[in-house]
Design a protein around this motif. Structure first.
Motif, PDB file in Angstrom:
ATOM      1  N   GLU A 232      35.912  -4.042   0.384  1.00 56.23           N
ATOM      2  CA  GLU A 232      35.339  -3.212   0.879  1.00 56.23           C
ATOM      3  C   GLU A 232      33.573  -3.724   1.080  1.00 56.23           C
ATOM      4  N   GLY A 233      33.923  -5.002   0.823  1.00 54.08           N
ATOM      5  CA  GLY A 233      32.180  -5.455   0.137  1.00 54.08           C
ATOM      6  C   GLY A 233      31.945  -7.029   1.780  1.00 54.08           C
ATOM      7  N   THR A 234      30.337  -6.636   1.255  1.00 57.07           N
ATOM      8  CA  THR A 234      29.575  -7.994   2.203  1.00 57.07           C
ATOM      9  C   THR A 234      30.462  -9.555   1.979  1.00 57.07           C
ATOM     10  N   PHE A 235      30.447 -10.243   2.851  1.00 56.46           N
ATOM     11  CA  PHE A 235      30.114 -11.429   2.898  1.00 56.46           C
ATOM     12  C   PHE A 235      29.388 -12.413   3.756  1.00 56.46           C
ATOM     13  N   ASP A 236      27.234 -12.917   3.486  1.00 52.79           N
ATOM     14  CA  ASP A 236      27.011 -13.198   4.266  1.00 52.79           C
ATOM     15  C   ASP A 236      26.140 -14.148   3.602  1.00 52.79           C
ATOM     16  N   VAL A 237      26.582 -14.855   2.645  1.00 51.58           N
ATOM     17  CA  VAL A 237      26.324 -16.222   2.363  1.00 51.58           C
ATOM     18  C   VAL A 237      27.209 -17.459   2.316  1.00 51.58           C
ATOM     19  N   GLU A 238      26.478 -18.901   2.561  1.00 47.38           N
ATOM     20  CA  GLU A 238      26.977 -19.823   2.603  1.00 47.38           C
ATOM     21  C   GLU A 238      28.290 -19.978   1.940  1.00 47.38           C
ATOM     22  N   ASP A 239      29.398 -20.525   1.919  1.00 47.86           N
ATOM     23  CA  ASP A 239      30.113 -20.781   1.176  1.00 47.86           C
ATOM     24  C   ASP A 239      30.176 -22.380   0.754  1.00 47.86           C
ATOM     25  N   LEU A 240      29.700 -23.670   1.897  1.00 50.54           N
ATOM     26  CA  LEU A 240      29.580 -24.948   1.172  1.00 50.54           C
ATOM     27  C   LEU A 240      28.094 -25.260   1.960  1.00 50.54           C
ATOM     28  N   ALA A 241      27.894 -25.891   1.207  1.00 52.36           N
ATOM     29  CA  ALA A 241      25.932 -26.401   1.239  1.00 52.36           C
ATOM     30  C   ALA A 241      25.972 -28.161   1.138  1.00 52.36           C
ATOM     31  N   MET A 242      25.638 -28.473   2.304  1.00 48.94           N
ATOM     32  CA  MET A 242      24.962 -30.356   1.763  1.00 48.94           C
ATOM     33  C   MET A 242      23.414 -30.487   1.999  1.00 48.94           C
ATOM     34  N   GLY A 243      22.903 -31.418   1.280  1.00 50.19           N
ATOM     35  CA  GLY A 243      21.656 -30.940   1.718  1.00 50.19           C
ATOM     36  C   GLY A 243      21.098 -33.042   1.001  1.00 50.19           C
ATOM     37  N   PHE A 244      19.437 -33.146   1.628  1.00 47.36           N
ATOM     38  CA  PHE A 244      19.133 -34.533   1.436  1.00 47.36           C
ATOM     39  C   PHE A 244      17.707 -33.845   0.474  1.00 47.36           C
ATOM     40  N   ILE A 245      16.758 -34.187  -0.415  1.00 50.00           N
ATOM     41  CA  ILE A 245      15.943 -33.561  -1.111  1.00 50.00           C
ATOM     42  C   ILE A 245      15.046 -34.823  -1.565  1.00 50.00           C
ATOM     43  N   LYS A 246      13.433 -35.037  -0.865  1.00 51.81           N
ATOM     44  CA  LYS A 246      12.951 -36.449  -1.104  1.00 51.81           C
ATOM     45  C   LYS A 246      11.807 -35.732  -2.293  1.00 51.81           C
ATOM     46  N   PHE A 247      11.753 -37.118  -2.948  1.00 55.49           N
ATOM     47  CA  PHE A 247       9.994 -36.675  -4.268  1.00 55.49           C
ATOM     48  C   PHE A 247       8.877 -36.871  -3.979  1.00 55.49           C
ATOM     49  N   ASP A 248       8.190 -37.375  -3.654  1.00 55.61           N
ATOM     50  CA  ASP A 248       6.470 -37.207  -4.390  1.00 55.61           C
ATOM     51  C   ASP A 248       6.528 -39.119  -4.768  1.00 55.61           C
ATOM     52  N   ASN A 249       7.370 -39.332  -5.635  1.00 55.03           N
ATOM     53  CA  ASN A 249       7.102 -40.877  -5.611  1.00 55.03           C
ATOM     54  C   ASN A 249       9.076 -41.871  -5.387  1.00 55.03           C
ATOM     55  N   GLY A 250       8.552 -41.080  -4.046  1.00 53.40           N
ATOM     56  CA  GLY A 250       9.887 -41.876  -3.772  1.00 53.40           C
ATOM     57  C   GLY A 250      10.996 -41.486  -3.845  1.00 53.40           C
ATOM     58  N   ALA A 251      11.630 -41.259  -4.522  1.00 57.02           N
ATOM     59  CA  ALA A 251      13.134 -40.826  -4.676  1.00 57.02           C
ATOM     60  C   ALA A 251      13.494 -39.736  -3.931  1.00 57.02           C
ATOM     61  N   CYS A 252      14.990 -40.155  -4.474  1.00 58.22           N
ATOM     62  CA  CYS A 252      15.280 -38.990  -3.056  1.00 58.22           C
ATOM     63  C   CYS A 252      16.980 -38.242  -3.832  1.00 58.22           C
ATOM     64  N   MET A 253      17.706 -37.627  -3.431  1.00 55.70           N
ATOM     65  CA  MET A 253      18.929 -35.825  -4.457  1.00 55.70           C
ATOM     66  C   MET A 253      20.054 -36.052  -3.140  1.00 55.70           C
ATOM     67  N   GLN A 254      20.975 -36.516  -3.422  1.00 54.94           N
ATOM     68  CA  GLN A 254      21.688 -36.376  -1.765  1.00 54.94           C
ATOM     69  C   GLN A 254      22.473 -34.861  -2.722  1.00 54.94           C
ATOM     70  N   VAL A 255      23.035 -33.775  -2.157  1.00 51.33           N
ATOM     71  CA  VAL A 255      23.483 -32.886  -2.813  1.00 51.33           C
ATOM     72  C   VAL A 255      24.493 -32.038  -2.698  1.00 51.33           C
ATOM     73  N   GLU A 256      25.660 -31.359  -2.830  1.00 51.67           N
ATOM     74  CA  GLU A 256      27.067 -30.595  -2.419  1.00 51.67           C
ATOM     75  C   GLU A 256      27.593 -29.479  -3.132  1.00 51.67           C
ATOM     76  N   PHE A 257      27.703 -28.486  -2.360  1.00 48.33           N
ATOM     77  CA  PHE A 257      28.159 -27.479  -3.114  1.00 48.33           C
ATOM     78  C   PHE A 257      29.109 -26.569  -2.502  1.00 48.33           C
ATOM     79  N   SER A 258      29.895 -25.772  -3.009  1.00 48.24           N
ATOM     80  CA  SER A 258      30.656 -25.124  -2.733  1.00 48.24           C
ATOM     81  C   SER A 258      31.135 -24.461  -3.301  1.00 48.24           C
ATOM     82  N   TRP A 259      31.996 -23.197  -3.080  1.00 44.59           N
ATOM     83  CA  TRP A 259      32.587 -21.665  -4.097  1.00 44.59           C
ATOM     84  C   TRP A 259      34.568 -22.289  -3.022  1.00 44.59           C
TER      85      TRP A 259
END
Ligand SMILES: NC(=O)c1ccc[n+]([C@@H]2O[C@H](COP(=O)([O-])OP(=O)(O)OC[C@H]3O[C@@H](n4cnc5c(N)ncnc54)[C@H](O)[C@@H]3O)[C@@H](O)[C@H]2O)c1
Length: 359
Positions: A232-259
Motif C-alpha cells: 500500500e506504500g509510496t513510490f515517489d522517487v526515481e528508479d533511474l538517474a543519469m548525470g554529469f559532474i565537473k570538478f575544480d581541477n578540470g576533471a569530469c565524471m559520467q554517472v548512471e544508477f538504476s534500481w
C-alpha cells in the motif's frame, strides 16, 4: 591498542544484521552495550546474538543516549534520521559512525559536520567500497603515480530489477531523500572522487526517471531484501538517474544508477582514465583491469588480488575505532560528506529544472 569502546546501535535492520554485526562479533576493541530499534523485537534479537541483556534495548534512541554510557553509536536507520540522531549524539559528546548516505540534504550534512567540529568528536560515514581489494590496490597504484593525472571517470550501478523495500521507506522521498542516485550513487561516486584525490565538485547536470513504480514484471535481485516492502506504500522517487559532474581541477565524471531498467543485467562499475594508465572494474563479473604501456607497447594488467578477509563494512568500522582511539588518521572527513550530498542534491535539482547547477 586503545581502550575497549562502548558502542550503541541505532537501527537493527538489514544492513546492521547482514554487515555491521560482523564488525562487532569477536572484536576485542569494541563492546556493544546497547541496542535501539523502534521495532523493539529487532533490538532484542540483535542484543541476544551478542549476549547483551534485554534491559539494554530501547525503542527510543534518546532514551538510550540518556541512560547508557556510550563512547560511540552506529546509526543504521532510514536515511532521514541519520543527521537527526548524529547531531543529538555528537552534542552529547558521543562519537558517531553512520550509514550512507550522509544525510538527505546539504543543510543537514553541514549540521552534522558542525556538531562534530563543535564537540570535537569523530563523525565518519560508511564508505565500504573504499575497502574493496581493487579499491585499495588502485589507491596505492595512483599514489605511486602509475596512472598519471586522472582527468575523467565513469561509474554506475545499474540494476535490471532490484528495488529495495518497494513501497517502504526506501521508495518514499520524505524518508530516503531519493532513489538509486542517493542509495547507490553515494557508493560509486564517492569511490571515484576518493581515487581521483578528492577534487571539489563545481557543476552538475542530471536526468531522473520513475517508470517502474507500477511495474512488478520480472524477478527482483537479491537487493530487494533491503528495507521492508509495503503493497500500500509510496513510490515517489526515481528508479533511474543519469548525470554529469565537473570538478575544480578540470576533471569530469559520467554517472548512471538504476534500481530497475530494461538492460541485459546488473552492472556495478567504475572506469578511470589517467594520462599514464586507465582502470576499469566490474564487480558483477569480477573484472578488474588496468590499461597502460610497457616497452613501447600497450598492455593490459589483470591484478591477482588476495581473497577473503573481513568485508568492506567491517573494515570501515575497524578504521573508525582506530581513529577514535587515536591510532589512525581519518580517511574520511565530514566535508567529503557535505560535498557528496551537494552533488546528489544538485543532480535532483538539475533533473527538475533541466539546467546545469553550479555548486
Ligand atoms: N553500505 C551499504 O552497503 C548499505 C546497504 C544497505 C543499506 N544501507 C543503509 O543503511 C541504512 C538502513 O538500511 P537497511 O537496509 O538496513 O534498512 P532496514 O529498513 O532494513 O533497517 C532500518 C531499521 O531502522 C529501524 N528504525 C526506523 N526508525 C527508527 C528510529 N527512529 N529509531 C531506531 N530505529 C529505527 C527500523 O525499524 C529498521 O529495523 C540506510 O541508511 C541505508 O541507506 C547501506
Amino acid at each position: 591498542m586503545g581502550k575497549k569502546l562502548k558502542f550503541g546501535i541505532v537501527g537493527c535492520g538489514g544492513i546492521y544484521t547482514w554487515a555491521h554485526y560482523y564488525a562487532y562479533e569477536n572484536n576485542e576493541n569494541v563492546e556493544v552495550v546497547a541496542f535501539c530499534d523502534i521495532k523493539i523485537e529487532k533490538a532484542y534479537a540483535s542484543a541476544e546474538k551478542l549476549g547483551v541483556d534485554k534491559s539494554h534495548c530501547y525503542a527510543d534512541y534518546k532514551e538510550m543516549l540518556e541512560k547508557e554510557e556510550l563512547d560511540a553509536i552506529d546509526i543504521c536507520t532510514p536515511n532521514y534520521l541519520h543527521s537527526i540522531v548524529a547531531v543529538d549524539a555528537l552534542n552529547k559528546g558521543i562519537h558517531v559512525f553512520c550509514e550512507k548516505p550522509d544525510a538527505v540534504s546539504t543543510e543537514e550534512a553541514k549540521k552534522m559536520q558542525d556538531a562534530a567540529e563543535k564537540n570535537g568528536k569523530v563523525l565518519m560515514v560508511m564508505r565500504n567500497n573504499r575497502y574493496n581489494n581493487y579499491s585499495k590496490f588502485l589507491k596505492k597504484y595512483i599514489a605511486d603515480g602509475k596512472m598519471g593525472e586522472i582527468y575523467t571517470a565513469r561509474c554506475g550501478w545499474r540494476r535490471r530489477r532490484g528495488i529495495p523495500g518497494k513501497g517502504g521507506w526506501f521508495t518514499t522521498k520524505a524518508q530516503s531523500g531519493g532513489g538509486p542516485l542517493i542509495d547507490l550513487g553515494v557508493h560509486m561516486i564517492d569511490l571515484c572522487i576518493w581515487l581521483m584525490g578528492n577534487p571539489t565538485p563545481v557543476a552538475v547536470t542530471g536526468c531522473t526517471y520513475c517508470k517502474f513504480a507500477d511495474n512488478d514484471a520480472g524477478a527482483d535481485s537479491e537487493h530487494s531484501k533491503f528495507g521492508e516492502a509495503s503493497a500500500e506504500g509510496t513510490f515517489d522517487v526515481e528508479d533511474l538517474a543519469m548525470g554529469f559532474i565537473k570538478f575544480d581541477n578540470g576533471a569530469c565524471m559520467q554517472v548512471e544508477f538504476s534500481w530497475a531498467s530494461n538492460i541485459e543485467r546488473e552492472k556495478n562499475f567504475i572506469e578511470l582514465r589517467g594520462t599514464r594508465a586507465g582502470a576499469s572494474t566490474d564487480t558483477t563479473d569480477d573484472v578488474f583491469k588496468i590499461f597502460t604501456e610497457e616497452n613501447g607497447t600497450i598492455v593490459d594488467i589483470i591484478p591477482k588480488l588476495p581473497e577473503g578477509g573481513p568485508g568492506g563494512h567491517a573494515q570501515n568500522i575497524f578504521h573508525f575505532v582506530d581513529v577514535v582511539n587515536g591510532d589512525a588518521k581519518p580517511d574520511f572527513e565530514p566535508i567529503q560528506g557535505v560535498n557528496m550530498v551537494k552533488i546528489l542534491e544538485a543532480m535532483y535539482k538539475s533533473a527538475e529544472t533541466g539546467k546545469e547547477v553550479e555548486l
